[in-house]
Design a protein around this motif. Structure first.
Motif, mmCIF file in Angstrom:
data_model
loop_
_atom_site.group_PDB
_atom_site.id
_atom_site.type_symbol
_atom_site.label_atom_id
_atom_site.label_comp_id
_atom_site.label_asym_id
_atom_site.label_seq_id
_atom_site.Cartn_x
_atom_site.Cartn_y
_atom_site.Cartn_z
ATOM 1 N N ALA A 186 -76.834 -26.108 -41.813
ATOM 2 C CA ALA A 186 -76.511 -24.902 -42.569
ATOM 3 C C ALA A 186 -75.009 -24.849 -42.866
ATOM 4 N N PRO A 187 -74.608 -24.205 -43.968
ATOM 5 C CA PRO A 187 -75.503 -23.700 -45.021
ATOM 6 C C PRO A 187 -76.024 -24.838 -45.885
ATOM 7 N N ASN A 188 -77.102 -24.626 -46.546
ATOM 8 C CA ASN A 188 -77.681 -25.635 -47.418
ATOM 9 C C ASN A 188 -78.338 -24.926 -48.601
ATOM 10 N N PRO A 189 -77.693 -24.916 -49.791
ATOM 11 C CA PRO A 189 -76.593 -25.763 -50.254
ATOM 12 C C PRO A 189 -75.257 -25.435 -49.567
ATOM 13 N N VAL A 190 -74.346 -26.437 -49.557
ATOM 14 C CA VAL A 190 -73.054 -26.298 -48.910
ATOM 15 C C VAL A 190 -71.952 -26.478 -49.944
ATOM 16 N N THR A 191 -70.894 -25.690 -49.790
ATOM 17 C CA THR A 191 -69.745 -25.820 -50.689
ATOM 18 C C THR A 191 -68.494 -26.289 -49.964
ATOM 19 N N VAL A 222 -78.214 -40.305 -54.155
ATOM 20 C CA VAL A 222 -79.599 -40.528 -54.565
ATOM 21 C C VAL A 222 -79.903 -42.000 -54.808
ATOM 22 N N SER A 223 -78.878 -42.822 -55.034
ATOM 23 C CA SER A 223 -79.087 -44.259 -55.244
ATOM 24 C C SER A 223 -79.104 -45.026 -53.930
ATOM 25 N N GLY A 224 -78.843 -44.317 -52.791
ATOM 26 C CA GLY A 224 -78.810 -44.969 -51.492
ATOM 27 C C GLY A 224 -77.433 -45.465 -51.096
ATOM 28 N N LYS A 225 -76.412 -45.154 -51.905
ATOM 29 C CA LYS A 225 -75.044 -45.596 -51.604
ATOM 30 C C LYS A 225 -74.418 -44.680 -50.548
ATOM 31 N N LYS A 226 -73.749 -45.286 -49.563
ATOM 32 C CA LYS A 226 -73.083 -44.529 -48.513
ATOM 33 C C LYS A 226 -71.805 -43.897 -49.087
ATOM 34 N N VAL A 227 -71.721 -42.553 -49.013
ATOM 35 C CA VAL A 227 -70.575 -41.848 -49.589
ATOM 36 C C VAL A 227 -69.751 -41.120 -48.528
ATOM 37 N N PHE A 228 -70.272 -41.039 -47.316
ATOM 38 C CA PHE A 228 -69.541 -40.364 -46.227
ATOM 39 C C PHE A 228 -70.067 -40.893 -44.903
ATOM 40 N N GLN A 229 -69.131 -41.048 -43.934
ATOM 41 C CA GLN A 229 -69.532 -41.515 -42.613
ATOM 42 C C GLN A 229 -68.574 -40.969 -41.558
ATOM 43 N N THR A 230 -69.111 -40.555 -40.413
ATOM 44 C CA THR A 230 -68.282 -40.107 -39.293
ATOM 45 C C THR A 230 -69.037 -40.361 -38.006
ATOM 46 N N LYS A 231 -68.319 -40.453 -36.891
ATOM 47 C CA LYS A 231 -68.940 -40.666 -35.584
ATOM 48 C C LYS A 231 -68.527 -39.547 -34.638
ATOM 49 N N LEU A 247 -67.240 -34.694 -52.082
ATOM 50 C CA LEU A 247 -68.445 -35.168 -52.756
ATOM 51 C C LEU A 247 -68.687 -34.355 -54.023
ATOM 52 N N PHE A 248 -69.266 -35.011 -55.028
ATOM 53 C CA PHE A 248 -69.639 -34.318 -56.256
ATOM 54 C C PHE A 248 -70.869 -33.447 -56.014
ATOM 55 N N PRO A 249 -71.047 -32.381 -56.779
ATOM 56 C CA PRO A 249 -72.260 -31.574 -56.644
ATOM 57 C C PRO A 249 -73.514 -32.419 -56.871
ATOM 58 N N VAL A 257 -82.513 -39.107 -37.405
ATOM 59 C CA VAL A 257 -82.979 -37.858 -38.005
ATOM 60 C C VAL A 257 -82.432 -37.784 -39.424
ATOM 61 N N THR A 258 -83.286 -37.461 -40.375
ATOM 62 C CA THR A 258 -82.889 -37.427 -41.787
ATOM 63 C C THR A 258 -83.133 -36.034 -42.357
ATOM 64 N N LYS A 259 -82.142 -35.508 -43.084
ATOM 65 C CA LYS A 259 -82.278 -34.217 -43.755
ATOM 66 C C LYS A 259 -81.741 -34.323 -45.175
ATOM 67 N N LYS A 260 -82.367 -33.574 -46.084
ATOM 68 C CA LYS A 260 -81.871 -33.517 -47.463
ATOM 69 C C LYS A 260 -80.906 -32.344 -47.590
ATOM 70 N N ILE A 261 -79.733 -32.574 -48.167
ATOM 71 C CA ILE A 261 -78.760 -31.502 -48.363
ATOM 72 C C ILE A 261 -78.353 -31.439 -49.820
ATOM 73 N N MET A 262 -77.809 -30.286 -50.212
ATOM 74 C CA MET A 262 -77.333 -30.111 -51.590
ATOM 75 C C MET A 262 -75.883 -29.671 -51.554
ATOM 76 N N ILE A 263 -75.045 -30.292 -52.359
ATOM 77 C CA ILE A 263 -73.641 -29.930 -52.498
ATOM 78 C C ILE A 263 -73.487 -29.116 -53.774
#
Length: 360
Positions: free
Chosen positions: A281-286, A308-317, A336-338, A353-359
């Motif tokens: 949360a929140p989802n969508p996120v700004t 959506v193409s499967g390209k890695k655009v963000f990573q953190t540990k 990230l772009f909307p 664990v996989t979740k769909k999010i919206m920017i």
């Protein structure tokens, strides 16, 4: 209590909903601190006494809050009962103390006065003394009728006579240590009860179930559980628990007439899966994204966001996640772009664990 030290994530949103129990000792996670998981039920008088004992002792509250990360688990919820079963908790209040440094679990069972509780929490090898103090209430759904329960049929389902709060439902009677519930028979009330072959909710003849609740003819899909049928949900569809031959499908349970079917999943199966739920949360996120979850053991987590193409655009540990409630914050503003993305979390036990999010 002995637990296998496999990293197993147990996630559920209910932990992060506000409640009035043990609020004085709950705060944001403290890195590398030990953990307390407090199991309670809202109607348990000993849980209320323990809550008041802590709340009314400012020094004890502060000491607990400073040294421990505290999670409060309501065992009347389905998620809370699953977590309690995983830890082997069968009475409330129960406090599970996890020593982060030595990776050891200890139990404190029952109501304790502040002096005794301080000793049990902050002195080693004291937990066994607490087991003699059984000022406790039972866990609903364990199949044993104990105070303050009116019944306990060994499950948390509604509609079978004994509710998920272990109260007898209207129109039913329950008896026995492990409750056996039977409907109070009234022909025409739409409930198939003891002595009835059917009950279609009326007193008419010629519709399959006559005015004495005897079968006229068995018809699968008519919403009446008749002789030879294990269920009848009023349709001829498969995939909804009661199939087109009026038999219960594997992995489902059905009760009532017409039948109401639900998925069944044992505590053991849940434990093997490792994940109950995860809240994003929140989802969508700004701006900032919060990921909330509960861990039964220490773990690390790698977070990856894919487009959506499967390209890695963000990573953190995130290393050294704590036992108990966790809340990770990810700042995504201007990164990230909307659009729609896929959030993947990989834990130390290789659970993903996989979740769909919206920017936005």
């Amino acid at each position: 209590m002995k637990l296998k030290f496999t990293f197993l994530g147990l996630f559920f949103f209910v932990l992060f909903q506000a409640n009035d129990f043990f609020k004085s000792v709950q705060s944001k996670s403290v890195k590398n601190a030990s953990s307390l998981v407090i199991f309670y039920r809202p109607d348990c008088p000993y849980c209320m006494k323990l809550n008041n004992e802590i709340e009314n002792n400012a020094d004890l509250s502060k000491q607990i809050k400073t040294k421990f990360n505290v999670s409060a688990i309501d065992i009347t919820t389905a998620e809370g009962r699953q977590i309690a079963a995983f830890y082997g908790v069968d009475k409330v209040p129960t406090i599970i103390k996890y020593d982060n440094k030595n990776e050891q679990f200890e139990n404190i069972v029952g109501f304790q006065k502040s002096g005794a509780l301080r000793k049990l929490l902050f002195h080693k090898n004291s937990s066994q003394k607490a087991l003699k103090n059984l000022n406790t209430a039972s866990i609903c759904g364990d199949g044993i009728v104990e105070s303050p329960e009116a019944c306990d049929d060994g499950n948390m389902a509604n509609g079978d006579g004994c509710s998920n709060m272990c109260t007898v439902e209207s129109g039913w009677s329950c008896s026995g240590t492990t409750s056996i519930c039977t409907p109070i028979a009234v022909c025409g009330n739409g409930i198939v009860e003891s002595g009835e072959a059917c009950d279609d909710g009326n007193m008419s003849n010629g519709d399959g179930c006559n005015n004495t609740c005897k079968l006229e003819i068995a018809v699968c899909g008519n919403g009446i559980v008749e002789s030879g049928e294990a269920c009848d949900d009023g349709n001829m569809s498969n995939g909804d628990g009661c199939n087109n031959t009026c038999t219960v499908q594997s992995g489902w349970s059905c009760t009532g007439s017409p039948s109401v079917c639900s998925n069944t999943l044992s505590v053991g199966e849940v434990s093997n899966q490792g994940v109950f739920n995860i809240n994003v949360a929140p989802n969508p996120v700004t701006d900032k994204l919060h990921i909330q979850f509960f861990l039964s053991n220490k773990s690390n987590a790698e977070i990856v966001i894919l487009d959506v193409s499967g390209k890695k655009v963000f990573q953190t540990k995130n290393n050294n996640l704590i036992v108990g409630s966790n809340d990770l914050e990810i700042v995504l503003k201007d990164k990230l772009f909307p659009g729609i993305y896929l959030l993947k979390m990989k834990f130390s036990n290789d659970k993903v664990v996989t979740k769909k999010i919206m920017i936005k």
